[in-house]
Design a protein around this motif. Structure first.
Motif, PDB file in Angstrom:
ATOM      1  N   SER A 281       0.404  -0.859  -0.198  1.00  0.00           N
ATOM      2  CA  SER A 281      -0.149  -0.326   0.192  1.00  0.00           C
ATOM      3  C   SER A 281       1.046   1.257  -0.636  1.00  0.00           C
ATOM      4  O   SER A 281       2.131   1.249   0.406  1.00  0.00           O
ATOM      5  CB  SER A 281      -1.347  -0.165   1.717  1.00  0.00           C
ATOM      6  OG  SER A 281      -0.143   0.207   2.947  1.00  0.00           O
ATOM      7  N   ILE A 282       0.535   2.351  -0.702  1.00  0.00           N
ATOM      8  CA  ILE A 282       1.105   3.569  -0.346  1.00  0.00           C
ATOM      9  C   ILE A 282       0.307   4.625   0.185  1.00  0.00           C
ATOM     10  O   ILE A 282      -0.807   4.954   0.000  1.00  0.00           O
ATOM     11  CB  ILE A 282       0.996   3.799  -1.827  1.00  0.00           C
ATOM     12  CG1 ILE A 282       1.702   3.359  -2.960  1.00  0.00           C
ATOM     13  CG2 ILE A 282       1.684   5.001  -2.171  1.00  0.00           C
ATOM     14  CD1 ILE A 282       3.760   2.615  -2.628  1.00  0.00           C
ATOM     15  N   SER A 283       1.720   5.996   0.819  1.00  0.00           N
ATOM     16  CA  SER A 283       0.347   7.118   1.894  1.00  0.00           C
ATOM     17  C   SER A 283       1.509   7.924   1.087  1.00  0.00           C
ATOM     18  O   SER A 283       2.554   7.985   1.164  1.00  0.00           O
ATOM     19  CB  SER A 283       1.176   6.440   3.159  1.00  0.00           C
ATOM     20  OG  SER A 283      -0.239   5.684   3.971  1.00  0.00           O
ATOM     21  N   VAL A 284       0.666   9.172   0.883  1.00  0.00           N
ATOM     22  CA  VAL A 284       1.779   9.691   0.412  1.00  0.00           C
ATOM     23  C   VAL A 284       1.842  11.129   1.523  1.00  0.00           C
ATOM     24  O   VAL A 284       0.584  10.882   1.737  1.00  0.00           O
ATOM     25  CB  VAL A 284       0.355  10.996  -1.121  1.00  0.00           C
ATOM     26  CG1 VAL A 284       1.799  12.011  -1.426  1.00  0.00           C
ATOM     27  CG2 VAL A 284       0.303   9.979  -2.168  1.00  0.00           C
ATOM     28  N   VAL A 285       2.928  11.894   1.228  1.00  0.00           N
ATOM     29  CA  VAL A 285       3.529  12.310   2.730  1.00  0.00           C
ATOM     30  C   VAL A 285       4.713  13.499   2.050  1.00  0.00           C
ATOM     31  O   VAL A 285       5.091  13.161   1.661  1.00  0.00           O
ATOM     32  CB  VAL A 285       4.082  10.296   3.555  1.00  0.00           C
ATOM     33  CG1 VAL A 285       4.213  12.474   5.151  1.00  0.00           C
ATOM     34  CG2 VAL A 285       3.094  10.327   4.428  1.00  0.00           C
TER      35      VAL A 285
END
Length: 278
Positions: free
Chosen positions: A48-52
């Protein structure tokens, strides 16, 4: 299943750590700067990906929800390394996380290198939030020089004869995966240095023998470096690296391989082995 948030997952180190974790069956959530960098992280196994935004902290509190551990690596020579560490570790603390690994650097207290000192300050900030955090202090990677060697010419803007104990990126990633998934490393600091003391000239000689073709080695004048590769950098990053080159001229960058050997349970990979694997 254990879930680890890898900060900086799209970069060279982040990709290696992600691959090492996923090979152990760990679910990796990749923190990236933008959605367009997601494919880079997915390619090495992120689930999964989190844009931070590390500079503002936007997205951090959402990214840490449901994870069991965090691996934090700041962008190279970033001027706000300490602020970023404060934001990431603060989000981890608010989420009640205790397992946190900070990617530092060999000899962070070396006052001759400003970006090393920022790593030292960031370590302290992380532990102010999370006393049980683990710090990894790797030497320079073998892989930093592999492409140039394979192209036949190794040129650097520091002494060709300074000593280094470069380390294999895969070994660093393996240690990171161990520390992130197994108990017993809380609050500790690990120096990760390779098993050989080699200069750049030595590395070129090893590569020449191994590859069966001559690898040229040369020193790049600082003015030429500033007018070439240095033009793409900010003034702060350029000055940081110039200070690093001067430190390398004086003493290279040498550490003790004993800790890495113990954590791996085997001999760390040599420069020749890194070349063979490339």
């Amino acid at each position: 299943m254990t879930t680890v948030l890898v900060i900086g997952a799209a970069g060279k180190t982040g990709r290696a750590v992600t691959a090492a974790l996923t090979s152990r069956g760990v679910d990796v959530r990749a923190a990236v700067r933008s959605a367009r960098r997601a494919e880079t992280a997915y390619a090495v196994g992120a689930r999964s990906i989190s844009v931070v935004d590390l500079e503002t902290g936007s997205g951090l509190d959402e990214a840490v929800v449901g994870v069991d551990a965090i691996y934090h690596l700041a962008p190279n020579v970033h001027p706000d390394e300490v602020g970023i560490a404060d934001r990431v570790a603060g989000a981890a603390a608010r989420a009640g996380l205790s397992r946190f690994v900070f990617h530092s650097v060999l000899h962070p207290d070396d006052a001759s290198m400003p970006h090393h000192l920022r790593k030292a300050a960031a370590e302290k900030v992380v532990r102010a939030h999370l006393p049980g955090a683990t710090a990894l202090r790797p030497a320079a990677y073998h892989q930093n020089l592999v492409d140039a060697v394979l192209a036949g010419r190794l040129s650097v803007p520091y002494s060709l004869d300074s000593p280094f104990t470069n380390v294999d990126l895969g070994d660093v990633a393996e240690v990171a995966a161990t520390v992130l998934t197994r108990p017993g490393h809380e609050g500790l600091t690990y120096e990760l240095a390779g098993p050989e003391v080699l200069s750049v000239r030595d590395q070129a000689h090893v590569a020449t023998d191994l590859l069966g073709r001559r690898v040229e080695v040369s020193h790049v004048a600082l003015d030429d470096w500033v007018a070439g590769p240095g033009t793409s950098l900010t003034a702060q990053a350029r000055d940081d690296l110039l200070a690093m080159f001067a430190a390398y001229d004086r003493a290279g960058l040498v550490g003790d391989p004993a800790t890495l050997r113990r954590l791996l349970g085997r001999e760390p990979r040599t420069w020749a082995q890194a070349l063979v694997a490339s």
